[in-house]
Scaffold this motif. Structure first.
Motif, short mmCIF file in Angstrom:
data_model
loop_
_atom_site.label_atom_id
_atom_site.label_comp_id
_atom_site.label_asym_id
_atom_site.label_seq_id
_atom_site.Cartn_x
_atom_site.Cartn_y
_atom_site.Cartn_z
N ASP A 47 -31.89 3.51 -9.47
CA ASP A 47 -30.78 3.28 -10.60
C ASP A 47 -30.24 1.80 -10.15
O ASP A 47 -29.31 1.55 -11.28
CB ASP A 47 -29.73 4.44 -10.26
CG ASP A 47 -30.12 5.63 -10.97
OD1 ASP A 47 -30.96 5.77 -11.47
OD2 ASP A 47 -29.39 6.60 -10.68
N VAL A 48 -30.45 1.03 -9.39
CA VAL A 48 -29.87 -0.15 -8.89
C VAL A 48 -30.60 -1.31 -9.70
O VAL A 48 -31.84 -1.47 -9.68
CB VAL A 48 -29.87 -0.48 -7.43
CG1 VAL A 48 -29.29 -2.08 -7.34
CG2 VAL A 48 -28.98 0.32 -6.61
N ASN A 49 -29.85 -2.08 -10.78
CA ASN A 49 -30.60 -3.25 -11.39
C ASN A 49 -29.97 -4.34 -10.85
O ASN A 49 -30.92 -5.61 -11.01
CB ASN A 49 -30.10 -3.06 -12.76
CG ASN A 49 -30.92 -3.90 -13.77
OD1 ASN A 49 -31.93 -4.28 -13.38
ND2 ASN A 49 -30.42 -4.54 -14.78
N GLY A 50 -29.16 -4.77 -10.19
CA GLY A 50 -28.69 -5.86 -9.49
C GLY A 50 -27.13 -5.83 -9.01
O GLY A 50 -26.76 -4.70 -8.85
N LEU A 51 -26.71 -6.88 -8.58
CA LEU A 51 -25.35 -7.12 -8.07
C LEU A 51 -24.70 -8.01 -8.83
O LEU A 51 -25.02 -9.11 -9.65
CB LEU A 51 -25.28 -7.74 -6.65
CG LEU A 51 -26.23 -6.73 -5.68
CD1 LEU A 51 -26.13 -7.50 -4.36
CD2 LEU A 51 -25.42 -5.36 -5.35
N ARG A 52 -23.13 -7.90 -8.96
CA ARG A 52 -22.40 -8.52 -9.49
C ARG A 52 -21.19 -9.14 -8.61
O ARG A 52 -20.81 -8.38 -7.70
CB ARG A 52 -21.68 -8.09 -10.87
CG ARG A 52 -20.63 -8.99 -11.55
CD ARG A 52 -20.15 -8.23 -13.02
NE ARG A 52 -21.32 -7.68 -13.53
CZ ARG A 52 -20.87 -6.25 -14.07
NH1 ARG A 52 -19.87 -5.89 -14.08
NH2 ARG A 52 -21.80 -5.95 -15.09
N PHE A 53 -20.98 -10.30 -8.90
CA PHE A 53 -19.71 -10.78 -7.89
C PHE A 53 -18.43 -11.25 -8.34
O PHE A 53 -18.29 -12.64 -8.75
CB PHE A 53 -20.24 -12.24 -7.06
CG PHE A 53 -21.70 -11.59 -5.99
CD1 PHE A 53 -21.48 -11.00 -4.83
CD2 PHE A 53 -22.74 -11.98 -6.75
CE1 PHE A 53 -22.71 -10.74 -4.28
CE2 PHE A 53 -23.99 -11.59 -5.84
CZ PHE A 53 -23.91 -11.03 -4.72
N PRO A 54 -17.75 -10.32 -9.02
CA PRO A 54 -16.27 -10.73 -9.64
C PRO A 54 -15.40 -11.62 -8.59
O PRO A 54 -15.42 -11.42 -7.48
CB PRO A 54 -15.69 -9.45 -10.05
CG PRO A 54 -16.84 -8.40 -9.73
CD PRO A 54 -17.70 -8.95 -8.70
N GLY B 225 -35.07 -4.72 2.02
CA GLY B 225 -35.42 -5.64 1.15
C GLY B 225 -35.24 -5.48 -0.23
O GLY B 225 -35.66 -6.31 -1.15
N ARG B 226 -34.60 -4.45 -0.85
CA ARG B 226 -34.39 -4.03 -2.10
C ARG B 226 -33.22 -5.05 -2.66
O ARG B 226 -33.46 -5.19 -3.78
CB ARG B 226 -33.94 -2.66 -2.22
CG ARG B 226 -35.05 -1.68 -2.06
CD ARG B 226 -34.57 -0.06 -1.98
NE ARG B 226 -35.38 0.62 -1.53
CZ ARG B 226 -35.60 1.10 -0.45
NH1 ARG B 226 -34.56 0.74 0.71
NH2 ARG B 226 -36.36 2.09 0.07
N VAL B 227 -32.42 -5.52 -1.77
CA VAL B 227 -31.39 -6.43 -2.22
C VAL B 227 -31.86 -7.70 -1.61
O VAL B 227 -31.95 -7.82 -0.42
CB VAL B 227 -29.85 -6.12 -1.71
CG1 VAL B 227 -29.06 -7.37 -1.84
CG2 VAL B 227 -29.47 -4.81 -2.44
N LEU C 291 -26.07 -1.03 -12.61
CA LEU C 291 -26.80 0.12 -12.53
C LEU C 291 -27.96 -0.21 -14.03
O LEU C 291 -27.40 -0.97 -14.67
CB LEU C 291 -26.20 1.49 -12.74
CG LEU C 291 -25.10 1.79 -11.67
CD1 LEU C 291 -24.42 3.02 -12.04
CD2 LEU C 291 -25.72 1.75 -10.61
N ASN C 292 -28.89 0.45 -13.98
CA ASN C 292 -29.84 0.40 -15.32
C ASN C 292 -29.10 0.62 -16.51
O ASN C 292 -29.60 0.01 -17.48
CB ASN C 292 -30.95 1.45 -14.95
CG ASN C 292 -31.77 1.11 -13.66
OD1 ASN C 292 -31.98 0.06 -13.26
ND2 ASN C 292 -32.22 2.12 -13.30
N ASP C 293 -28.07 1.41 -16.54
CA ASP C 293 -27.49 1.69 -17.96
C ASP C 293 -26.26 0.60 -18.08
O ASP C 293 -25.52 0.65 -19.00
CB ASP C 293 -26.75 2.82 -18.05
CG ASP C 293 -25.84 3.15 -16.96
OD1 ASP C 293 -25.44 2.38 -15.99
OD2 ASP C 293 -25.25 4.37 -16.97
#
Length: 135
Positions: free
Chosen positions: A77-84, A118-120, A93-95
């Motif tokens: 379900d992980v699409n990426g990271l965000r750094f606010p 290694g996923r991140v 997430l994917n949605d």
């Protein structure tokens, strides 16, 4: 070979806020206002909060333990990271929704990359490799 989960927690330096909070509570109680007696729970709540906030990363996914809820996110379900700015890292997430990762900052990315298997990606890896190649 299974890897043990990596737990990201708030720095132990945060516990220095507890005596400060206790001192403030005692000062409020010292001015003999009975309405402030309930504030003695503030340092205890602060200890509970510091111990509770964490992010656990393992082979199955990420678990974000917040103040009042726990969210389990599988890797698919992980699409990426965000750094606010001025906030913890958020996993996207994917949605296109996001979940905050308590106690994880930008500086924790190498440890997060290693714990994720290694996923991140590790954004600092290229710089380290370039420095090693230069030496």
């Amino acid at each position: 070979m299974t890897q043990s989960p990596h737990v990201f927690t708030i720095s132990k330096l945060a516990y220095f806020a507890v005596p400060v909070a206790l001192l403030l509570v005692l000062m409020l109680m010292g001015i003999s206002v009975p309405g402030f007696a309930w504030t003695i729970v503030v340092p205890l709540a602060l200890i509970w909060w510091i111990r509770r906030l964490k992010t656990v990363v393992d082979e199955q996914g990420i678990t974000a333990v917040g103040t009042f809820k726990t969210v389990r996110i599988p890797w698919h379900d992980v699409n990426g990271l965000r750094f606010p700015k001025w906030s913890p890292v958020c996993v996207v997430l994917n949605d296109d929704s996001s979940v905050r990762l308590p106690s994880v900052s930008f500086n924790d990315l190498p440890a997060l990359a290693k714990a994720s298997g290694g996923r991140v990606p590790d954004p600092f890896a290229a710089e380290r490799e370039a420095r090693l190649a230069a030496d």
